[in-house]
Design a protein around this motif. Structure first.
Motif, PDB file in Angstrom:
ATOM      1  N   GLY B  21       0.835  -1.204   0.000  1.00  0.00           N
ATOM      2  CA  GLY B  21       0.000   0.000   0.000  1.00  0.00           C
ATOM      3  C   GLY B  21       0.869   1.253   0.000  1.00  0.00           C
ATOM      4  O   GLY B  21       0.615   2.216  -0.728  1.00  0.00           O
ATOM      5  N   ASN B  22       1.899   1.200   0.806  1.00  0.00           N
ATOM      6  CA  ASN B  22       2.835   2.307   0.917  1.00  0.00           C
ATOM      7  C   ASN B  22       3.505   2.593  -0.425  1.00  0.00           C
ATOM      8  O   ASN B  22       3.617   3.739  -0.865  1.00  0.00           O
ATOM      9  N   LYS B  23       3.918   1.518  -1.098  1.00  0.00           N
ATOM     10  CA  LYS B  23       4.600   1.654  -2.386  1.00  0.00           C
ATOM     11  C   LYS B  23       3.681   2.314  -3.404  1.00  0.00           C
ATOM     12  O   LYS B  23       4.071   3.228  -4.134  1.00  0.00           O
ATOM     13  N   LYS B  24       2.420   1.844  -3.416  1.00  0.00           N
ATOM     14  CA  LYS B  24       1.453   2.372  -4.370  1.00  0.00           C
ATOM     15  C   LYS B  24       1.229   3.868  -4.128  1.00  0.00           C
ATOM     16  O   LYS B  24       1.234   4.678  -5.058  1.00  0.00           O
ATOM     17  N   LEU B  25       1.090   4.213  -2.855  1.00  0.00           N
ATOM     18  CA  LEU B  25       0.838   5.607  -2.491  1.00  0.00           C
ATOM     19  C   LEU B  25       2.010   6.497  -2.904  1.00  0.00           C
ATOM     20  O   LEU B  25       1.846   7.516  -3.579  1.00  0.00           O
ATOM     21  N   ILE B  26       3.230   6.081  -2.494  1.00  0.00           N
ATOM     22  CA  ILE B  26       4.403   6.901  -2.788  1.00  0.00           C
ATOM     23  C   ILE B  26       4.611   7.035  -4.296  1.00  0.00           C
ATOM     24  O   ILE B  26       4.861   8.120  -4.807  1.00  0.00           O
ATOM     25  N   SER B  27       4.459   5.902  -5.022  1.00  0.00           N
ATOM     26  CA  SER B  27       4.670   5.953  -6.470  1.00  0.00           C
ATOM     27  C   SER B  27       3.681   6.907  -7.134  1.00  0.00           C
ATOM     28  O   SER B  27       4.077   7.720  -7.973  1.00  0.00           O
ATOM     29  N   SER B  28       2.396   6.796  -6.736  1.00  0.00           N
ATOM     30  CA  SER B  28       1.406   7.669  -7.378  1.00  0.00           C
ATOM     31  C   SER B  28       1.736   9.132  -7.129  1.00  0.00           C
ATOM     32  O   SER B  28       1.718   9.953  -8.055  1.00  0.00           O
ATOM     33  N   LEU B  29       2.038   9.465  -5.869  1.00  0.00           N
ATOM     34  CA  LEU B  29       2.320  10.860  -5.551  1.00  0.00           C
ATOM     35  C   LEU B  29       3.567  11.350  -6.275  1.00  0.00           C
ATOM     36  O   LEU B  29       3.598  12.458  -6.795  1.00  0.00           O
ATOM     37  N   ALA B  30       4.600  10.490  -6.333  1.00  0.00           N
ATOM     38  CA  ALA B  30       5.851  10.887  -6.985  1.00  0.00           C
ATOM     39  C   ALA B  30       5.627  11.124  -8.479  1.00  0.00           C
ATOM     40  O   ALA B  30       6.191  12.061  -9.058  1.00  0.00           O
ATOM     41  N   ILE B  31       4.781  10.287  -9.092  1.00  0.00           N
ATOM     42  CA  ILE B  31       4.517  10.467 -10.523  1.00  0.00           C
ATOM     43  C   ILE B  31       3.745  11.768 -10.776  1.00  0.00           C
ATOM     44  O   ILE B  31       4.105  12.556 -11.656  1.00  0.00           O
ATOM     45  N   VAL B  35       5.302  14.736 -13.068  1.00  0.00           N
ATOM     46  CA  VAL B  35       4.609  15.188 -14.280  1.00  0.00           C
ATOM     47  C   VAL B  35       4.206  16.651 -14.151  1.00  0.00           C
ATOM     48  O   VAL B  35       4.363  17.439 -15.083  1.00  0.00           O
ATOM     49  N   ALA B  36       3.704  17.018 -12.954  1.00  0.00           N
ATOM     50  CA  ALA B  36       3.243  18.391 -12.765  1.00  0.00           C
ATOM     51  C   ALA B  36       4.384  19.387 -12.921  1.00  0.00           C
ATOM     52  O   ALA B  36       4.227  20.440 -13.542  1.00  0.00           O
ATOM     53  N   VAL B  37       5.549  19.056 -12.379  1.00  0.00           N
ATOM     54  CA  VAL B  37       6.667  20.006 -12.449  1.00  0.00           C
ATOM     55  C   VAL B  37       7.387  19.890 -13.782  1.00  0.00           C
ATOM     56  O   VAL B  37       7.467  20.841 -14.559  1.00  0.00           O
ATOM     57  N   PHE B  38       7.921  18.705 -14.055  1.00  0.00           N
ATOM     58  CA  PHE B  38       8.807  18.563 -15.217  1.00  0.00           C
ATOM     59  C   PHE B  38       8.013  18.336 -16.499  1.00  0.00           C
ATOM     60  O   PHE B  38       8.367  18.876 -17.548  1.00  0.00           O
ATOM     61  N   GLY B  39       6.910  17.561 -16.389  1.00  0.00           N
ATOM     62  CA  GLY B  39       6.071  17.343 -17.568  1.00  0.00           C
ATOM     63  C   GLY B  39       5.581  18.659 -18.138  1.00  0.00           C
ATOM     64  O   GLY B  39       5.680  18.912 -19.337  1.00  0.00           O
ATOM     65  N   PHE B  40       5.069  19.509 -17.254  1.00  0.00           N
ATOM     66  CA  PHE B  40       4.548  20.794 -17.718  1.00  0.00           C
ATOM     67  C   PHE B  40       5.634  21.616 -18.401  1.00  0.00           C
ATOM     68  O   PHE B  40       5.413  22.237 -19.442  1.00  0.00           O
ATOM     69  N   HIS B  41       6.833  21.606 -17.810  1.00  0.00           N
ATOM     70  CA  HIS B  41       7.880  22.444 -18.398  1.00  0.00           C
ATOM     71  C   HIS B  41       8.421  21.883 -19.704  1.00  0.00           C
ATOM     72  O   HIS B  41       8.818  22.644 -20.580  1.00  0.00           O
ATOM     73  N   PHE B  42       8.400  20.554 -19.840  1.00  0.00           N
ATOM     74  CA  PHE B  42       8.763  19.998 -21.145  1.00  0.00           C
ATOM     75  C   PHE B  42       7.717  20.406 -22.188  1.00  0.00           C
ATOM     76  O   PHE B  42       8.065  20.759 -23.316  1.00  0.00           O
ATOM     77  N   LEU B  43       6.448  20.387 -21.773  1.00  0.00           N
ATOM     78  CA  LEU B  43       5.384  20.839 -22.677  1.00  0.00           C
ATOM     79  C   LEU B  43       5.611  22.301 -23.071  1.00  0.00           C
ATOM     80  O   LEU B  43       5.504  22.669 -24.248  1.00  0.00           O
ATOM     81  N   LEU B  44       5.963  23.094 -22.064  1.00  0.00           N
ATOM     82  CA  LEU B  44       6.196  24.527 -22.310  1.00  0.00           C
ATOM     83  C   LEU B  44       7.331  24.722 -23.321  1.00  0.00           C
ATOM     84  O   LEU B  44       7.245  25.545 -24.228  1.00  0.00           O
ATOM     85  N   ILE B  45       8.403  23.922 -23.150  1.00  0.00           N
ATOM     86  CA  ILE B  45       9.532  24.006 -24.091  1.00  0.00           C
ATOM     87  C   ILE B  45       9.054  23.616 -25.489  1.00  0.00           C
ATOM     88  O   ILE B  45       9.381  24.258 -26.483  1.00  0.00           O
ATOM     89  N   PHE B  46       8.243  22.559 -25.537  1.00  0.00           N
ATOM     90  CA  PHE B  46       7.801  21.997 -26.803  1.00  0.00           C
ATOM     91  C   PHE B  46       6.917  22.963 -27.592  1.00  0.00           C
ATOM     92  O   PHE B  46       7.050  23.080 -28.805  1.00  0.00           O
ATOM     93  N   VAL B  47       6.015  23.659 -26.894  1.00  0.00           N
ATOM     94  CA  VAL B  47       5.058  24.476 -27.631  1.00  0.00           C
ATOM     95  C   VAL B  47       5.493  25.928 -27.883  1.00  0.00           C
ATOM     96  O   VAL B  47       4.908  26.605 -28.725  1.00  0.00           O
ATOM     97  N   ILE B 209       0.499  25.070  -4.485  1.00  0.00           N
ATOM     98  CA  ILE B 209      -0.740  24.524  -3.919  1.00  0.00           C
ATOM     99  C   ILE B 209      -0.731  23.000  -4.060  1.00  0.00           C
ATOM    100  O   ILE B 209      -1.024  22.267  -3.123  1.00  0.00           O
ATOM    101  N   LEU B 210      -0.323  22.546  -5.248  1.00  0.00           N
ATOM    102  CA  LEU B 210      -0.268  21.103  -5.493  1.00  0.00           C
ATOM    103  C   LEU B 210       0.673  20.410  -4.495  1.00  0.00           C
ATOM    104  O   LEU B 210       0.365  19.346  -3.969  1.00  0.00           O
ATOM    105  N   PHE B 211       1.826  21.024  -4.247  1.00  0.00           N
ATOM    106  CA  PHE B 211       2.791  20.424  -3.305  1.00  0.00           C
ATOM    107  C   PHE B 211       2.154  20.241  -1.927  1.00  0.00           C
ATOM    108  O   PHE B 211       2.287  19.189  -1.306  1.00  0.00           O
ATOM    109  N   VAL B 212       1.473  21.283  -1.461  1.00  0.00           N
ATOM    110  CA  VAL B 212       0.840  21.189  -0.142  1.00  0.00           C
ATOM    111  C   VAL B 212      -0.234  20.093  -0.155  1.00  0.00           C
ATOM    112  O   VAL B 212      -0.320  19.278   0.763  1.00  0.00           O
TER     113      VAL B 212
END
Lengths: 545, 235
Positions: B21-31, B35-47, B209-212
């Motif tokens: 359960g712990n693994k599932k929780l940590i993995s989901s939050l980490a993903i 994605v929110a931080v780096f995914g968004f910025h890769f998108l920003l670079i791309f567009v 806000i997302l981090f909190v």
């Protein structure tokens, strides 16, 4: 008389600093006396209290302490300064310095508390069953705390200079004496209590001017942290002078300046790669800084450790949501060249002055900056001193030391640290103040991988730990050599390449993954496996298996 | 399973239901975090595409006539002068060596527009008279952005020593203009949210806000997980 004495600000930026400001000075002195009194009333009686506050702090209180321990001169003054100068690029610091707490919480906080040690080096030495690693860890903790501390003293010097109109040397001497006095008297408990008070002062002093600025210049002032969005858009599109709003004799107006808000704008000379690398390095650096990790030892239970991070991050974010507002107003208010190119480091205070706020509000703001630097310095002094007395002296040099001797060594360590930092700050070597940049990536390259693998993989062993440390330290060394060479104007081979990819601010983007890989390979290859007692301890105590 | 193995902790190979359960929780939050931080910025670079400010187009359109031959009409020269001021108005964003090229070019074009009788005025120190004269020749009005440009004149005009623009400035000016007047823009930066350019709001406010919220979700979920598996954390 006192209330109006600071009122005569000149029209020119050159007059923003200089003379003695009595109102702000009184606020500052009252604050300093309060800190010392709180320290006296919460005096430490034994080493357990000195290092870990007797483990009696509530999660909300610990959250406030985490926040003010964290929010340094760099957060209070530096972040707005970077955004003022480099626009969107500065947000990499905002995101990096908050996002790291998510990692810290989900990967480490509760486990660190359950491991039940006093210091970062303690954990490293125990988990990897090596006195050598304990010593190395203590050395790292001292180096990181030390260089970080010197950076704070620059901030203290800047604000004391502004308030008291005295020169930098005296500002540093006075500041160092006060911090030292109450850290010594009280240890961590006094420090933790003080940190809670300091948090309240930091946040109130930081936010009040924003309401006034937003109201004054006609923006949504009920929540300036949202209202400044229109300031950003106005900076992009330009603000035509009008409506008779002026600041210090100049219109509140600016020509279109999209470079302030657009990502990695060519004008700032910063690239998308640098944005991402800084953001990532600061995140893992945050999760590896000894004085940050050490906060989790002061709460009673692992649950409290987790909740204290949630509260801590929320309290930190209140300031981080607000900091860009200063840079936005500062950008408009200083857009006329006659106001001059402001000293970026003090842009927060200058913005308040340029916005022509009531002098006492500005004085309170400056006192808030001093509080921010103080709370961080005291946490750093405790972290550095405990690495010295607990990890080096008690665990490595003299395990027979009595409680009394340990206390003495802790105090001696604190004095040595503070004196060393003050001397170096007095020499005013720009180079050393900039080492704070290295501290983050260094922590990310060395301490973070040791904690991450140490907690989550019992296969990671002593050999792996050394391999990882050597990999992380080597990358650090390369970055450091090129950084120092650059400061002295020496050109080394591939200077430009290394400066770009292994910059002092963000070499951890490469160093940390390398250290983790080296740790894994070293552990796999080594015949000297992790002892069963440590695996058992890890499984039962740390992971509740 | 040997006794040795039952103590093996590996994040990716959880041994107990609680650890799963712990693994599932940590993995989901980490993903979500990544994605929110780096995914968004890769998108920003791309567009994003480098987009020129209107001033740059105007500058480029008058550049050949104003500098390369001297056929430019007065309006063209005025446009040229205004484009110099538009960049000088960025003040703190502009490097000092670039500022001096811009100032020299501005002073030169203002000088160039003067009738011969007034020209000598511009070869001396800048004073109130030259500033008023310069504002008039550039055609700056007393309101709007023109007023800001007018206010910039005292710090932007310099003494003119050469009746022609020097070769170094001619070669460095177009790249300088391009540097300060081109910005990485896309639908993410043009879209306005709560008054902010969207990307700025996303990074400066939403991510925090997302981090909190991520931390809150983690702390609550772990407490629940511990209750479910009846794990009591020691003091």
């Amino acid at each position: 008389m006192v209330l109006f004495s600071g009122f005569a600000f000149g029209q020119e930026a050159t007059k923003l600093e200089g003379e003695f400001k009595i109102g702000p000075a009184i606020i500052l002195i009252i604050l300093l006396l309060t800190f010392i009194l709180v320290g006296v009333f919460n005096r430490a009686k034994d080493t357990k209290t000195y290092w870990a506050a007797g483990r009696k702090i509530s999660p909300v209180g610990a959250g406030m302490a985490i926040a003010s321990n964290w929010m340094s001169a760099a957060s209070f003054l530096g972040m707005a300064a970077v955004m003022y100068g480099a626009g969107y690029h500065g947000l990499a610091y905002v995101v990096g310095w908050t996002g790291g707490y998510v990692l810290l919480l989900i990967l480490m906080a509760g486990q660190i508390r359950r491991y039940g040690k006093y210091t970062a080096a303690d954990f490293i030495g125990d988990r990897y069953y090596s006195q050598g690693l304990r010593g190395f860890g203590a050395g790292l903790a001292i180096f990181i705390s030390f260089s970080y501390c010197v950076g704070q003293f620059a901030g203290i010097g800047l604000m004391f200079k502004w308030i008291l109109g005295i020169d930098f040397a005296w500002a540093v001497i006075i500041g160092a004496s006060v911090v030292l006095a109450y850290t010594l008297i009280s240890g961590m408990l006094g420090v933790t209590k003080n940190m809670q008070i300091q948090y309240v002062i930091i946040i109130i002093s930081f936010i009040i001017p924003l309401f006034i600025l937003s109201y004054k210049f006609g923006y949504f002032y009920w929540l300036p942290q949202v209202g400044y969005g229109s300031v950003i858009s106005d900076i992009v599109n330009g603000i035509a002078p009008g409506a008779g709003i002026s600041a210090m004799g100049h219109d509140f107006a600016i020509l279109p300046s999209p470079e302030f808000a657009m990502p990695w704008d060519p004008a700032t000379g910063q690239t998308a790669f640098q944005w991402l690398a800084i953001c990532f390095s600061l995140m893992i650096g945050t999760a590896g800084l000894p004085h940050v990790i050490q906060r989790f030892y002061v709460v009673p239970r692992a649950k409290d450790a987790r909740w204290s991070v949630v509260w801590g991050l929320f309290f930190i974010c209140i300031l981080y949501w607000s900091a860009p507002v200063y840079s936005a107003f500062g950008k408009v208010l200083s857009s006329n060249p006659e106001v001059g190119k402001l000293a970026k480091d003090a842009i927060v205070v200058y913005t308040a002055q340029l916005g022509d706020l009531y002098p006492l509000v500005i004085g309170f703001l400056a006192a808030g900056a001093v509080s921010a630097a103080f709370s961080t310095v005291s946490g750093l002094l405790v972290a550095g001193a405990s690495a010295f007395s607990h990890d080096l002296y008690y665990n490595v040099i003299n395990p027979e030391a009595s409680e009394k001797t340990q206390m003495m060594m802790a105090r001696l360590g604190t004095i040595l640290m503070a004196a060393g930092v003050a001397i170096i700050a007095l020499l005013n070597l720009g180079l050393i103040a900039q080492l704070v940049a290295v501290a983050f990536s260094l922590a990310g390259c060395t301490i973070f991988p040791l904690f991450l693998l140490g907690i989550w993989w019992s296969g990671s062993n002593r050999t792996g730990a050394w391999a990882g440390l050597i990999a992380g330290s080597s990358v650090t060394l390369v970055a450091l050599v090129y950084f120092i060479a650059g400061k002295f104007g020496v050109t080394l081979p591939f200077q430009e390449f290394i400066n770009y990819y292994l910059n002092a601010w963000y070499f951890a983007w490469l160093g940390a993954p390398l250290a983790i890989i080296a740790n894994i390979i070293g552990s796999k290859l080594s015949k000297n496996k992790t002892p069963i007692e440590i695996k058992k301890f890890l499984a039962e105590k740390v992971h509740n298996a | 399973m040997t006794t040795q193995d039952q103590y093996n902790i590996n994040f990716f190979k959880p041994l107990t239901e609680h650890a799963k359960g712990n693994k599932k929780l940590i993995s989901s939050l980490a993903i979500i975090w990544a994605v929110a931080v780096f995914g968004f910025h890769f998108l920003l670079i791309f567009v994003t595409t480098p987009t020129a400010e209107q001033t740059l187009d105007e500058f480029n359109s008058v550049w050949p006539q104003v500098v390369e031959d001297t056929s430019a009409a007065t309006e063209m020269k005025q446009t040229f002068a205004k484009s110099m001021l538009a960049v000088l108005g960025k003040n703190i964003a502009v490097k000092d060596n670039h500022k001096s090229v811009l100032k020299e070019s501005l002073s030169w074009i203002v000088f160039d527009m003067q009738p011969d009788s007034i020209k000598p005025l511009f070869t001396k120190e800048v004073n109130d008279e030259t500033i008023i004269q310069a504002a008039a020749t550039i055609g700056l009005k007393a309101e709007g952005f023109d007023k800001i440009m007018k206010d910039l004149l005292p710090t932007s005009l310099t003494k003119v020593e050469n009746p022609t623009l020097n070769a170094e400035s001619i070669s460095s000016l177009p790249p300088i203009m391009k540097l300060y007047l081109t910005h990485n823009q896309s639908f993410l930066t043009d879209f306005n949210f709560l008054g902010f350019p969207f990307h700025y709001w996303y990074t400066a406010q939403f991510l925090l806000i997302l981090f909190v919220v991520l931390c809150l979700i983690y702390a609550i979920s772990i407490d629940k997980l511990n209750t479910k598996f009846e794990i009591v954390e020691e003091t």
